[in-house]
Enzyme design. Structure first.
Site, PDB file in Angstrom:
ATOM      1  N   ASP A  30      -2.509 -33.898  48.075  1.00 37.56           N
ATOM      2  CA  ASP A  30      -1.631 -34.673  47.184  1.00 37.56           C
ATOM      3  C   ASP A  30      -1.483 -36.109  47.686  1.00 37.56           C
ATOM      4  O   ASP A  30      -1.614 -36.381  48.876  1.00 37.56           O
ATOM      5  CB  ASP A  30      -0.260 -33.966  47.120  1.00 37.56           C
ATOM      6  CG  ASP A  30       0.583 -34.467  45.961  1.00 37.56           C
ATOM      7  OD1 ASP A  30       0.020 -35.042  45.004  1.00 37.56           O
ATOM      8  OD2 ASP A  30       1.817 -34.285  46.020  1.00 37.56           O
ATOM      9  N   GLY A  31      -1.189 -37.008  46.741  1.00 37.05           N
ATOM     10  CA  GLY A  31      -0.836 -38.384  47.104  1.00 37.05           C
ATOM     11  C   GLY A  31      -1.930 -39.420  46.885  1.00 37.05           C
ATOM     12  O   GLY A  31      -1.798 -40.551  47.363  1.00 37.05           O
ATOM     13  N   ASN A  32      -2.965 -39.055  46.160  1.00 32.07           N
ATOM     14  CA  ASN A  32      -4.025 -40.043  45.890  1.00 32.07           C
ATOM     15  C   ASN A  32      -3.468 -41.244  45.124  1.00 32.07           C
ATOM     16  O   ASN A  32      -3.808 -42.399  45.429  1.00 32.07           O
ATOM     17  CB  ASN A  32      -5.141 -39.427  45.040  1.00 32.07           C
ATOM     18  CG  ASN A  32      -5.925 -38.375  45.777  1.00 32.07           C
ATOM     19  OD1 ASN A  32      -5.767 -38.212  46.980  1.00 32.07           O
ATOM     20  ND2 ASN A  32      -6.780 -37.656  45.052  1.00 32.07           N
ATOM     21  N   HIS A  47      -8.248 -41.534  43.900  1.00 31.87           N
ATOM     22  CA  HIS A  47      -9.021 -40.301  43.741  1.00 31.87           C
ATOM     23  C   HIS A  47     -10.385 -40.443  44.418  1.00 31.87           C
ATOM     24  O   HIS A  47     -10.880 -39.506  45.034  1.00 31.87           O
ATOM     25  CB  HIS A  47      -9.169 -39.948  42.256  1.00 31.87           C
ATOM     26  CG  HIS A  47      -7.856 -39.591  41.606  1.00 31.87           C
ATOM     27  ND1 HIS A  47      -6.965 -38.726  42.181  1.00 31.87           N
ATOM     28  CD2 HIS A  47      -7.290 -39.990  40.435  1.00 31.87           C
ATOM     29  CE1 HIS A  47      -5.892 -38.606  41.395  1.00 31.87           C
ATOM     30  NE2 HIS A  47      -6.071 -39.376  40.337  1.00 31.87           N
ATOM     31  N   SER A  75      -4.951 -28.677  38.954  1.00 35.00           N
ATOM     32  CA  SER A  75      -4.084 -27.551  38.594  1.00 35.00           C
ATOM     33  C   SER A  75      -4.071 -27.346  37.083  1.00 35.00           C
ATOM     34  O   SER A  75      -4.465 -28.237  36.313  1.00 35.00           O
ATOM     35  CB  SER A  75      -2.659 -27.816  39.086  1.00 35.00           C
ATOM     36  OG  SER A  75      -2.013 -28.760  38.255  1.00 35.00           O
ATOM     37  N   TRP A  79      -3.556 -31.042  33.350  1.00 33.23           N
ATOM     38  CA  TRP A  79      -4.003 -31.459  32.001  1.00 33.23           C
ATOM     39  C   TRP A  79      -2.959 -32.331  31.322  1.00 33.23           C
ATOM     40  O   TRP A  79      -3.228 -32.968  30.310  1.00 33.23           O
ATOM     41  CB  TRP A  79      -4.280 -30.228  31.112  1.00 33.23           C
ATOM     42  CG  TRP A  79      -5.382 -29.355  31.623  1.00 33.23           C
ATOM     43  CD1 TRP A  79      -5.254 -28.123  32.186  1.00 33.23           C
ATOM     44  CD2 TRP A  79      -6.802 -29.626  31.614  1.00 33.23           C
ATOM     45  NE1 TRP A  79      -6.488 -27.612  32.536  1.00 33.23           N
ATOM     46  CE2 TRP A  79      -7.458 -28.518  32.187  1.00 33.23           C
ATOM     47  CE3 TRP A  79      -7.580 -30.713  31.174  1.00 33.23           C
ATOM     48  CZ2 TRP A  79      -8.845 -28.440  32.350  1.00 33.23           C
ATOM     49  CZ3 TRP A  79      -8.961 -30.644  31.331  1.00 33.23           C
ATOM     50  CH2 TRP A  79      -9.573 -29.521  31.915  1.00 33.23           C
ATOM     51  N   LEU A 141     -18.987 -21.471  56.396  1.00 31.62           N
ATOM     52  CA  LEU A 141     -17.675 -21.731  55.787  1.00 31.62           C
ATOM     53  C   LEU A 141     -17.671 -21.339  54.309  1.00 31.62           C
ATOM     54  O   LEU A 141     -18.593 -21.698  53.567  1.00 31.62           O
ATOM     55  CB  LEU A 141     -17.341 -23.225  55.914  1.00 31.62           C
ATOM     56  CG  LEU A 141     -16.049 -23.680  55.235  1.00 31.62           C
ATOM     57  CD1 LEU A 141     -14.831 -23.271  56.061  1.00 31.62           C
ATOM     58  CD2 LEU A 141     -16.040 -25.181  55.007  1.00 31.62           C
ATOM     59  N   ARG A 204       6.817 -28.748  48.029  1.00 23.88           N
ATOM     60  CA  ARG A 204       6.752 -27.698  46.996  1.00 23.88           C
ATOM     61  C   ARG A 204       5.345 -27.147  46.898  1.00 23.88           C
ATOM     62  O   ARG A 204       4.385 -27.746  47.377  1.00 23.88           O
ATOM     63  CB  ARG A 204       7.242 -28.231  45.645  1.00 23.88           C
ATOM     64  CG  ARG A 204       6.511 -29.450  45.150  1.00 23.88           C
ATOM     65  CD  ARG A 204       6.982 -29.876  43.755  1.00 23.88           C
ATOM     66  NE  ARG A 204       6.393 -31.160  43.407  1.00 23.88           N
ATOM     67  CZ  ARG A 204       7.001 -32.339  43.562  1.00 23.88           C
ATOM     68  NH1 ARG A 204       8.234 -32.392  44.018  1.00 23.88           N
ATOM     69  NH2 ARG A 204       6.394 -33.463  43.253  1.00 23.88           N
TER      70      ARG A 204
HETATM   71  C1  IPE Z   1      -0.669 -30.470  43.001  1.00 25.19           C
HETATM   72  O1  IPE Z   1      -0.359 -31.810  42.986  1.00 25.19           O
HETATM   73  C2  IPE Z   1      -2.017 -30.243  42.366  1.00 25.19           C
HETATM   74  C3  IPE Z   1      -3.165 -30.710  43.143  1.00 25.19           C
HETATM   75  C4  IPE Z   1      -3.120 -31.241  44.324  1.00 25.19           C
HETATM   76  C5  IPE Z   1      -4.431 -30.512  42.487  1.00 25.19           C
HETATM   77  P1  IPE Z   1       0.452 -32.469  41.804  1.00 25.19           P
HETATM   78  O2  IPE Z   1       0.569 -33.915  42.116  1.00 25.19           O
HETATM   79  O3  IPE Z   1      -0.127 -32.111  40.500  1.00 25.19           O
HETATM   80  O4  IPE Z   1       1.865 -31.743  41.930  1.00 25.19           O
HETATM   81  P2  IPE Z   1       3.302 -32.193  41.460  1.00 25.19           P
HETATM   82  O5  IPE Z   1       3.204 -32.597  40.028  1.00 25.19           O
HETATM   83  O6  IPE Z   1       3.703 -33.342  42.316  1.00 25.19           O
HETATM   84  O7  IPE Z   1       4.164 -31.006  41.699  1.00 25.19           O
HETATM   85  C1  IPE Z   2      -3.624 -35.486  44.133  1.00 24.66           C
HETATM   86  O1  IPE Z   2      -3.112 -36.758  44.068  1.00 24.66           O
HETATM   87  C2  IPE Z   2      -4.851 -35.298  43.268  1.00 24.66           C
HETATM   88  C3  IPE Z   2      -4.652 -34.443  42.105  1.00 24.66           C
HETATM   89  C4  IPE Z   2      -3.532 -33.867  41.750  1.00 24.66           C
HETATM   90  C5  IPE Z   2      -5.799 -34.213  41.277  1.00 24.66           C
HETATM   91  P1  IPE Z   2      -2.146 -37.209  42.898  1.00 24.66           P
HETATM   92  O2  IPE Z   2      -2.967 -37.750  41.772  1.00 24.66           O
HETATM   93  O3  IPE Z   2      -1.203 -36.123  42.523  1.00 24.66           O
HETATM   94  O4  IPE Z   2      -1.366 -38.397  43.578  1.00 24.66           O
HETATM   95  P2  IPE Z   2       0.190 -38.703  43.487  1.00 24.66           P
HETATM   96  O5  IPE Z   2       0.894 -37.439  43.862  1.00 24.66           O
HETATM   97  O6  IPE Z   2       0.466 -39.109  42.077  1.00 24.66           O
HETATM   98  O7  IPE Z   2       0.412 -39.797  44.463  1.00 24.66           O
HETATM   99 MG    MG Z   3       0.644 -35.567  43.126  1.00 23.26          MG
END
Ligand code: IPE
Ligand code: IPE
Ligand code: MG
Length: 255
Positions: A30-32, A47, A75, A79, A141, A204
């Site tokens: 998460d966090g891209n 990304h 996830s 979408w 792996l 979470r």
């Molecule tokens: C979870 O991250 C899904 C993936 C890393 C693919 P999200 O960014 O979608 O989750 P929420 O919306 O913060 O819960």
């Molecule tokens: C995770 O990074 C990648 C995917 C859910 C596909 P996010 O795109 O959720 O990045 P944030 O959470 O918005 O920073």
């Molecule tokens: Mg996210």
């Protein structure tokens, strides 16, 4: 073709017990988007940088002797994002699989997909199925890519299959137990993850592996996914190794 080499000296210097490396590590990458924002760049660049981090972490995990690596890539709820971002994520996925396939294959990595992939765009689906087919006999792996994956959807899918098997007399209701249920999930055959890592500080599960993480040790790290590197992985493993897993029991010394 690059064959991955283990840097044992580096691993030793990070104080990791090589005899207690988790067999299965799951990661919520998460966090891209936030990473990109911090750099004043569009989310897309986050990304792209995220794919780079993933390439490295697959290699480091394999070198550490991790047997299963499961990453949350898209996830069932993703979408809901703007169509343009979904499009970029899908094309990055396809590009990743296409570009990395030979190297993953040469390093004995077996690619598996968790999720309902038949809802993915056809070109993405084809490249993924091709990669799974190409690597199916590899014994190193096991790299589980969770794509259009949702924990709740997975549980419903499993329940429907079980009902179907009971109705067709392949299965008796009395035979349903936790082990049997496991075998109906996308992760059939994989042990539960001992370690679940989530990057970017969010506490979470976001619908990831709901059944499988019942007793996983959860390590949430502050850095955004594109900044997650070899040291971050080693730190997370060390944190895991310092935890006491009780599985509902009590400390050994109190017995
Ligand atoms: C979870 O991250 C899904 C993936 C890393 C693919 P999200 O960014 O979608 O989750 P929420 O919306 O913060 O819960
Ligand atoms: C995770 O990074 C990648 C995917 C859910 C596909 P996010 O795109 O959720 O990045 P944030 O959470 O918005 O920073
Ligand atoms: Mg996210």
């Amino acid at each position: 073709m690059k064959i991955w080499k283990n840097n044992m000296r580096k691993i030793a210097s990070e104080n990791i017990d090589m005899d207690r490396i988790p067999k299965h590590i799951a990661i919520i990458m998460d966090g891209n988007g936030r990473w990109a924002k911090q750099q004043g760049m569009p989310r897309t660049m986050g990304h792209r940088a995220g794919v780079e981090a993933l390439r490295n972490i697959v290699r480091f995990s394999s070198n550490l002797g991790v047997k299963y690596l499961t990453v949350y890539a898209f996830s069932t709820e993703n979408w809901r994002r703007p169509q343009s971002e979904i499009g970029i994520l899908m094309s990055l996925l396809k590009e990743y699989v296409r570009k990395e396939l030979d190297e993953l294959n040469a390093n004995n990595v077996k690619i598996r997909i968790l999720g309902d992939i038949y809802q993915l765009p056809k070109d993405v689906l084809e490249s993924i199925l091709f990669a799974c087919q190409k690597t199916k006999d590899n014994t190193g792996l096991i790299f589980n890519l969770a794509l259009n994956y949702g924990g709740r959807a997975e549980l419903i899918m499993a329940i429907k299959k079980i009902i179907n098997d009971v109705q067709n007399n392949y299965l008796e209701t009395e035979e349903i137990n936790e082990n049997l249920f496991d075998s109906y999930l996308y992760t059939a055959g994989c042990p539960e993850p001992e370690l679940l890592i989530r990057t970017s500080g969010e506490m979470r599960l976001s619908n990831f592996l709901l059944w499988q993480v019942a007793y996983s040790e959860i390590v949430v790290v502050k850095e955004c996914w594109p900044d997650f590197n070899e040291k971050s992985l080693h730190d997370a493993i060390r944190t895991y190794q310092n935890r006491e897993r009780r599985f509902g029991g009590i400390k050994k010394v109190e017995e």
